[in-house]
Design a protein around this motif. Structure first.
Motif, PDB file in Angstrom:
ATOM      1  N   ALA A 294      -6.866  23.779  74.916  1.00  0.00           N
ATOM      2  CA  ALA A 294      -6.968  24.523  73.665  1.00  0.00           C
ATOM      3  C   ALA A 294      -6.435  23.600  72.575  1.00  0.00           C
ATOM      4  N   HIS A 295      -6.796  23.867  71.327  1.00  0.00           N
ATOM      5  CA  HIS A 295      -6.343  22.928  70.289  1.00  0.00           C
ATOM      6  C   HIS A 295      -5.125  23.459  69.554  1.00  0.00           C
ATOM      7  N   LEU A 296      -4.140  22.570  69.410  1.00  0.00           N
ATOM      8  CA  LEU A 296      -2.862  22.906  68.801  1.00  0.00           C
ATOM      9  C   LEU A 296      -2.927  22.881  67.286  1.00  0.00           C
ATOM     10  N   ASP A 297      -3.816  22.089  66.728  1.00  0.00           N
ATOM     11  CA  ASP A 297      -3.918  21.996  65.274  1.00  0.00           C
ATOM     12  C   ASP A 297      -4.597  23.231  64.697  1.00  0.00           C
ATOM     13  N   SER A 298      -4.392  23.449  63.401  1.00  0.00           N
ATOM     14  CA  SER A 298      -5.051  24.558  62.711  1.00  0.00           C
ATOM     15  C   SER A 298      -5.315  24.134  61.269  1.00  0.00           C
ATOM     16  N   ILE A 335      -3.121  20.899  81.903  1.00  0.00           N
ATOM     17  CA  ILE A 335      -3.508  21.485  80.619  1.00  0.00           C
ATOM     18  C   ILE A 335      -3.395  20.425  79.538  1.00  0.00           C
ATOM     19  N   ALA A 336      -4.208  20.590  78.491  1.00  0.00           N
ATOM     20  CA  ALA A 336      -4.198  19.690  77.343  1.00  0.00           C
ATOM     21  C   ALA A 336      -4.178  20.528  76.076  1.00  0.00           C
ATOM     22  N   LEU A 337      -3.270  20.190  75.177  1.00  0.00           N
ATOM     23  CA  LEU A 337      -3.208  20.808  73.855  1.00  0.00           C
ATOM     24  C   LEU A 337      -3.712  19.770  72.868  1.00  0.00           C
ATOM     25  N   TRP A 338      -4.955  19.958  72.429  1.00  0.00           N
ATOM     26  CA  TRP A 338      -5.647  18.927  71.662  1.00  0.00           C
ATOM     27  C   TRP A 338      -5.188  18.884  70.204  1.00  0.00           C
ATOM     28  N   ALA A 339      -5.215  17.705  69.633  1.00  0.00           N
ATOM     29  CA  ALA A 339      -5.032  17.511  68.194  1.00  0.00           C
ATOM     30  C   ALA A 339      -6.380  17.171  67.569  1.00  0.00           C
ATOM     31  N   GLY A 340      -6.491  17.384  66.268  1.00  0.00           N
ATOM     32  CA  GLY A 340      -7.673  16.941  65.534  1.00  0.00           C
ATOM     33  C   GLY A 340      -8.958  17.647  65.902  1.00  0.00           C
ATOM     34  N   GLU A 341      -8.877  18.810  66.538  1.00  0.00           N
ATOM     35  CA  GLU A 341     -10.108  19.542  66.852  1.00  0.00           C
ATOM     36  C   GLU A 341     -10.840  19.934  65.589  1.00  0.00           C
ATOM     37  N   GLU A 342     -10.088  20.367  64.582  1.00  0.00           N
ATOM     38  CA  GLU A 342     -10.717  20.857  63.356  1.00  0.00           C
ATOM     39  C   GLU A 342     -11.409  19.756  62.570  1.00  0.00           C
ATOM     40  N   GLN A 343     -11.078  18.520  62.852  1.00  0.00           N
ATOM     41  CA  GLN A 343     -11.730  17.403  62.165  1.00  0.00           C
ATOM     42  C   GLN A 343     -12.895  16.818  62.975  1.00  0.00           C
ATOM     43  N   GLY A 344     -13.280  17.488  64.063  1.00  0.00           N
ATOM     44  CA  GLY A 344     -14.429  17.027  64.827  1.00  0.00           C
ATOM     45  C   GLY A 344     -14.148  16.755  66.291  1.00  0.00           C
ATOM     46  N   LEU A 345     -13.356  17.610  66.947  1.00  0.00           N
ATOM     47  CA  LEU A 345     -13.043  17.469  68.375  1.00  0.00           C
ATOM     48  C   LEU A 345     -12.398  16.119  68.668  1.00  0.00           C
ATOM     49  N   LEU A 346     -11.628  15.605  67.728  1.00  0.00           N
ATOM     50  CA  LEU A 346     -11.144  14.229  67.831  1.00  0.00           C
ATOM     51  C   LEU A 346     -10.213  14.017  69.016  1.00  0.00           C
ATOM     52  N   GLY A 347      -9.328  14.978  69.277  1.00  0.00           N
ATOM     53  CA  GLY A 347      -8.376  14.796  70.363  1.00  0.00           C
ATOM     54  C   GLY A 347      -9.020  14.772  71.726  1.00  0.00           C
ATOM     55  N   SER A 348      -9.892  15.735  71.995  1.00  0.00           N
ATOM     56  CA  SER A 348     -10.546  15.754  73.306  1.00  0.00           C
ATOM     57  C   SER A 348     -11.479  14.557  73.461  1.00  0.00           C
TER      58      SER A 348
END
Length: 484
Positions: A294-298, A335-348
């Motif tokens: 899931a993504h940690l950023d918002s 588990i992975a807590l993604w960063a940068g999802e809101e900028q284009g799935l960058l973390g994953s």
């Protein structure tokens, strides 16, 4: 699944009504109903998901990628997971860019009457040069000639970059059922064309104002870093933007006052994904991985409750439950807590590129059994979009049967877009997004100033953790990996 229904289920369990846990399952897919019962008891009677959710959404608040608040969330989630006894808890960096924090903001109409206006600066907006008090310049769909006519006149000006907003998003995407293929492009405020932005930047405009596609006071607010000499940029509630535009259209003098004070953080241009595991114990398959993310950023105009503190709290609670129950999974649960999802799935994308792509990662890629994602929509979790993978669809359907009374019954064969499971799907790996509710999600909360904890039913978060722990456990314990 309503709160009343979930509470009724808990009452039945407390009275010893457990027959519902032994419903028939597909003969070819074993289901451990005793473990499901333990998972349910831990989640509903001793759960901590609400504490986790509250800390992310209320205590830390909005977690714009690589902002100081996002960094606090990265540190806090690691400390929490370590405290629960998870293994290999760490943060993995990838290049992102500078952080940003809003420190002060106000916008008011002073003439023809006083009225506080409702708006929010876009992410990575520059600061204004103090408070700008001026008559706004309205440039609805300007032509090259219009821009040329304004040359040398816009320095320090308040510029409105759009016509009167007449389109509003008024319908959520349809709920999943059967084989429905569902998805909706991300909703973002209208962006001035690049040539207009470049011209406004060269003219040293004081601040731009934009409407958005929300109504009834809802604002869709995102943003991006425009680099050196960026223009201060504000999204207004569309009704307020339209009011000012119509006054100007009628030739009525308007005076606005705008202040944006923001700070950039250049201390570390890397942002980080958080990773944690319960190690596999089977010598034959322990190195294989079952994964949830899931993504940690918002975004920053609310607290990111449905997007995506709920998803993060769900998967953290799922591994806490399994760890507390002393589960010794055959495969590793990660588990992975993604960063940068809101900028284009960058973390994953960064993680998949480093750990799964290419010849050097062939063994790791082959060893990934399944990835479950928790993002779009909000709990309860009612199943998983199965992306056309019919063999896996039958397996997941069997795992969900003991949870039918919790409303987890759906395994639609279709897919969904715009979230982190796509990074895994791109490599041909089984990546499935949870089916969740879209009631008022696209219209009201997704990327808006209304995304607060009130949007989430507490019992639904507990239900989501039960579903997540159940599928992770069974994927980790089955004899084979999930089919590609």
């Amino acid at each position: 699944m309503s709160r009343v229904t979930i509470r009724r289920m808990r009452t039945l369990l407390s009275c010893g009504v457990v027959a519902l846990l032994t419903v028939p399952v597909l003969a070819q897919e074993p289901v451990d109903t005793a473990m499901v019962a333990k998972i349910r008891a831990e989640a509903f009677d001793r759960g901590q998901v609400l504490d986790t959710f509250n800390h992310l959404a209320n205590v830390i608040g909005p977690r714009l990628t690589n902002s100081p608040a996002h960094k606090r969330a990265v540190a806090w989630t690691q400390d929490t997971l370590k405290g629960w006894g998870l293994s290999n808890v760490h943060a993995e960096p990838f290049d992102f860019g500078r952080g940003w924090t809003l420190e002060r903001f106000s916008i008011e109409m002073l003439e023809p009457r006083y009225m506080p206006l409702t708006g929010y600066p876009k992410g990575w907006s520059a600061s204004t040069a103090g408070t700008i008090t001026a008559t706004p310049v309205w440039l609805p769909d300007p032509s090259a000639a219009d821009l040329e006519a304004q040359a040398g006149k816009l320095a320090g000006a308040i510029v409105m970059t759009s016509p009167v907003q007449e389109y509003f998003i008024r319908a959520d995407r349809p709920a999943a059922s059967g084989d429905l293929q569902t998805g909706r492009p991300r909703t973002v405020p209208a962006m001035p064309p690049a040539d207009l932005l470049a011209r406004l930047k060269s003219e040293k405009v004081g601040v731009t104002l934009e409407p958005n596609i929300g109504e009834h006071g809802t604002m869709f607010v995102t943003g991006r870093d425009a680099g050196v000499n960026a223009i201060p940029a504000v999204v207004l509630v569309s009704e307020h933007y339209n009011l000012v535009a119509r006054l100007l259209q009628q030739g009525i003098p308007v005076t606005l006052s705008v202040t944006v004070q923001a700070a950039y953080d250049e201390s570390d241009r890397n942002t980080r994904n958080v990773i944690a595991e319960i190690p596999g114990t089977d010598p034959a398959v322990g190195a294989e991985v079952v994964m949830a993310g899931a993504h940690l950023d918002s975004w920053h105009s609310a607290t990111g409750a449905t997007d995506n503190a709920d998803g993060v709290a769900t998967i953290m609670e799922a591994v806490r439950i399994l760890k507390t129950l002393g589960v010794r999974p055959r495969r590793t649960i990660r588990i992975a807590l993604w960063a940068g999802e809101e900028q284009g799935l960058l973390g994953s994308r960064a993680w998949v590129k480093q750990h799964l792509e290419g010849d050097a990662n062939a063994a790791a890629r082959d060893g990934l059994s399944v990835y479950f994602n928790f993002d779009n929509g909000f709990p309860p979790v009612t199943g998983f979009y199965m992306e056309g993978n019919e063999p896996a669809q039958r397996i997941v359907a069997a795992w969900l049967r003991p949870l039918a009374d919790l409303g987890a019954t759906l395994t639609p064969s279709g897919g969904i877009g715009a979230t982190d499971h796509l990074s895994f799907k791109a490599l041909g790996l089984p990546g499935f997004q949870a089916v969740q509710s879209y009631a008022n999600y696209d219209v009201r909360t997704h990327h808006t100033n209304a995304d607060f904890v009130e949007r989430i039913e507490p019992d639904a978060l507990e239900q989501a953790a039960v579903v997540t722990a159940t599928v992770l456990y069974h994927a980790a314990m089955r004899d084979q990996k999930l089919p590609r």
